[in-house]
Design a protein around this motif. Structure first.
Motif, mmCIF file in Angstrom:
data_model
loop_
_atom_site.group_PDB
_atom_site.id
_atom_site.type_symbol
_atom_site.label_atom_id
_atom_site.label_comp_id
_atom_site.label_asym_id
_atom_site.label_seq_id
_atom_site.Cartn_x
_atom_site.Cartn_y
_atom_site.Cartn_z
ATOM 1 N N ASP A 90 0.859 -1.178 0.000
ATOM 2 C CA ASP A 90 0.000 0.000 0.000
ATOM 3 C C ASP A 90 0.899 1.232 0.000
ATOM 4 O O ASP A 90 1.801 1.339 0.838
ATOM 5 C CB ASP A 90 -0.898 0.034 1.239
ATOM 6 N N ALA A 91 0.668 2.155 -0.917
ATOM 7 C CA ALA A 91 1.491 3.359 -1.023
ATOM 8 C C ALA A 91 0.640 4.584 -0.726
ATOM 9 O O ALA A 91 -0.276 4.912 -1.486
ATOM 10 C CB ALA A 91 2.104 3.472 -2.410
ATOM 11 N N VAL A 92 0.922 5.267 0.371
ATOM 12 C CA VAL A 92 0.162 6.454 0.758
ATOM 13 C C VAL A 92 0.535 7.618 -0.160
ATOM 14 O O VAL A 92 1.713 7.864 -0.426
ATOM 15 C CB VAL A 92 0.450 6.822 2.227
ATOM 16 N N TYR A 93 -0.477 8.347 -0.643
ATOM 17 C CA TYR A 93 -0.207 9.464 -1.545
ATOM 18 C C TYR A 93 -1.258 10.558 -1.367
ATOM 19 O O TYR A 93 -2.324 10.332 -0.789
ATOM 20 C CB TYR A 93 -0.201 8.993 -3.005
ATOM 21 N N LYS A 94 -0.914 11.742 -1.862
ATOM 22 C CA LYS A 94 -1.855 12.863 -1.880
ATOM 23 C C LYS A 94 -2.466 12.963 -3.274
ATOM 24 O O LYS A 94 -1.743 13.221 -4.240
ATOM 25 C CB LYS A 94 -1.138 14.183 -1.552
ATOM 26 N N PRO A 95 -3.771 12.772 -3.420
ATOM 27 C CA PRO A 95 -4.401 12.890 -4.736
ATOM 28 C C PRO A 95 -4.207 14.285 -5.334
ATOM 29 O O PRO A 95 -4.173 15.283 -4.615
ATOM 30 C CB PRO A 95 -5.887 12.616 -4.441
ATOM 31 N N LEU A 96 -4.053 14.343 -6.660
ATOM 32 C CA LEU A 96 -3.913 15.619 -7.351
ATOM 33 C C LEU A 96 -5.284 16.261 -7.525
ATOM 34 O O LEU A 96 -6.312 15.581 -7.581
ATOM 35 C CB LEU A 96 -3.273 15.393 -8.726
ATOM 36 N N HIS A 97 -5.310 17.576 -7.619
ATOM 37 C CA HIS A 97 -6.575 18.292 -7.789
ATOM 38 C C HIS A 97 -7.177 18.034 -9.168
ATOM 39 O O HIS A 97 -8.393 17.964 -9.324
ATOM 40 C CB HIS A 97 -6.372 19.788 -7.572
ATOM 41 N N ASN A 98 -6.293 17.899 -10.174
ATOM 42 C CA ASN A 98 -6.763 17.604 -11.523
ATOM 43 C C ASN A 98 -7.105 16.113 -11.610
ATOM 44 O O ASN A 98 -6.232 15.255 -11.507
ATOM 45 C CB ASN A 98 -5.680 17.958 -12.541
ATOM 46 N N LYS A 99 -8.389 15.808 -11.799
ATOM 47 C CA LYS A 99 -8.850 14.422 -11.747
ATOM 48 C C LYS A 99 -8.234 13.554 -12.840
ATOM 49 O O LYS A 99 -7.882 12.391 -12.603
ATOM 50 C CB LYS A 99 -10.384 14.389 -11.860
ATOM 51 N N LYS A 100 -8.106 14.093 -14.047
ATOM 52 C CA LYS A 100 -7.542 13.306 -15.140
ATOM 53 C C LYS A 100 -6.069 12.984 -14.885
ATOM 54 O O LYS A 100 -5.624 11.853 -15.107
ATOM 55 C CB LYS A 100 -7.711 14.049 -16.469
ATOM 56 N N MET A 101 -5.305 13.977 -14.408
ATOM 57 C CA MET A 101 -3.896 13.732 -14.116
ATOM 58 C C MET A 101 -3.744 12.817 -12.904
ATOM 59 O O MET A 101 -2.837 11.986 -12.852
ATOM 60 C CB MET A 101 -3.165 15.063 -13.871
ATOM 61 N N ASP A 102 -4.666 12.945 -11.963
ATOM 62 C CA ASP A 102 -4.625 12.065 -10.792
ATOM 63 C C ASP A 102 -4.823 10.615 -11.220
ATOM 64 O O ASP A 102 -4.130 9.708 -10.741
ATOM 65 C CB ASP A 102 -5.694 12.473 -9.784
ATOM 66 N N THR A 103 -5.754 10.384 -12.127
ATOM 67 C CA THR A 103 -5.987 9.029 -12.630
ATOM 68 C C THR A 103 -4.770 8.508 -13.383
ATOM 69 O O THR A 103 -4.377 7.338 -13.234
ATOM 70 C CB THR A 103 -7.211 9.012 -13.567
ATOM 71 N N PHE A 104 -4.134 9.380 -14.183
ATOM 72 C CA PHE A 104 -2.937 9.000 -14.935
ATOM 73 C C PHE A 104 -1.812 8.579 -13.982
ATOM 74 O O PHE A 104 -1.193 7.526 -14.154
ATOM 75 C CB PHE A 104 -2.486 10.173 -15.808
ATOM 76 N N VAL A 105 -1.566 9.393 -12.958
ATOM 77 C CA VAL A 105 -0.492 9.097 -11.994
ATOM 78 C C VAL A 105 -0.838 7.864 -11.166
ATOM 79 O O VAL A 105 0.019 7.026 -10.884
ATOM 80 C CB VAL A 105 -0.237 10.322 -11.087
#
Length: 291
Positions: free
Chosen positions: A132-147
């Protein structure tokens, strides 16, 4: 369109990718001057003993590190497991495996030193246990999905920071690793611990102490160093075995000491463009905590 371009770049051979990285690094440093004042201030305050020439060289190397890590991370779209294993070597995989093989989940604390994205992937490739890798979601939903998809490509399970406790409780009976980049700056309202780090009073998250204490998980420090361009070495060490105290910040302090030593060994490889000390002017400190 942006995702299409990024995917296309990821398929470039490494030789062309690094040529592109060198060009972008030059533009960021000398034309755009991306966060130049922040980088200079961070380096001068962290290394007051270094000359202007040394600071200048670290700065130049930092910009190249920044663009290399960015383009290397894009390469995760297309890189094979075999190529990744050729470029990232874990020196002592037996250390994390020993706790997992004994039926004990653990927490790994790492940092923005070298390529933290490749670090997660090589661990996912070489471990037979869930990560499990803890992360901060990006505000841009499309870029968040890509990352998100990049990070999950080889089997890692990205977990939003706000969901960490829920995931720990849900999976408490399954042996697994939890990975956390622990050198980020907490929001001012969430600061619980200050420490002297790189000659400056610095706030830190205390997730290592909280998770280790609450879940009684061994806590590991995960370091990464660059061997040469595009090649890295990863080393694990145990910061604290169980039992772990549920109060205090012993794990955080040990993490800070190890991180500082790693940064001093290869200073250009840390994320100097981050506004790491933005809360210092507003702090009121007593016995290492904000009051």
């Amino acid at each position: 369109m942006i995702r299409f371009i990024l995917t296309g770049i990821s398929k470039l051979p490494f030789s062309l990718l690094y040529m592109l990285s060198s060009t972008v690094a030059f533009l960021l440093q000398y034309i755009v001057r991306y966060r130049a004042k922040v980088i200079y201030r961070n380096l001068k305050n962290s290394f007051p003993e270094k000359s202007e020439a040394e600071i200048k060289q670290i700065t130049k190397d930092f910009y190249l590190n920044l663009t290399d890590v960015s383009f290397e991370s894009l390469k995760l779209v297309s890189i094979s497991k075999e190529e990744l294993e050729k470029r990232v070597r874990i020196t002592n995989i037996d250390v994390p495996m020993s706790t997992l093989d004994n039926g004990q989940s653990h927490l790994g604390l790492t940092s923005h030193l070298c390529n933290w994205e490749w670090l997660l992937q090589i661990c996912a490739v070489q471990s037979k246990y869930p990560i499990d890798a803890v992360y901060k979601p990006l505000h841009n939903k499309k870029m968040d999905t890509f990352v998100y998809n990049l990070r999950a490509r080889f089997g890692a399970h990205p977990v939003a920071m706000k969901d960490t406790l829920r995931e720990l409780i849900k999976n408490r009976k399954t042996v697994r690793s939890m990975a956390m980049v622990a050198d980020q700056t907490p929001p001012h309202s969430e600061i619980q611990h200050w420490a002297t780090f790189l000659n400056q009073y610095t706030p830190f998250y205390v997730g290592g102490d909280k998770i280790g204490g609450a879940m009684q998980m061994p806590v590991l420090f995960v370091s990464m160093k660059r061997i040469k361009r595009g090649y890295y070495e990863v080393t694990f060490e145990i910061l604290k075995n169980i039992p772990i105290a549920k109060e205090g910040h012993e794990i955080t302090e040990r993490y800070i000491n190890r991180l500082e030593a790693c940064i001093k060994e290869q200073p250009a490889n840390w994320l100097w463009s981050h506004k790491r000390w933005k809360h210092v002017e507003a702090k009121i400190v007593r016995k290492g905590t904000v009051v």
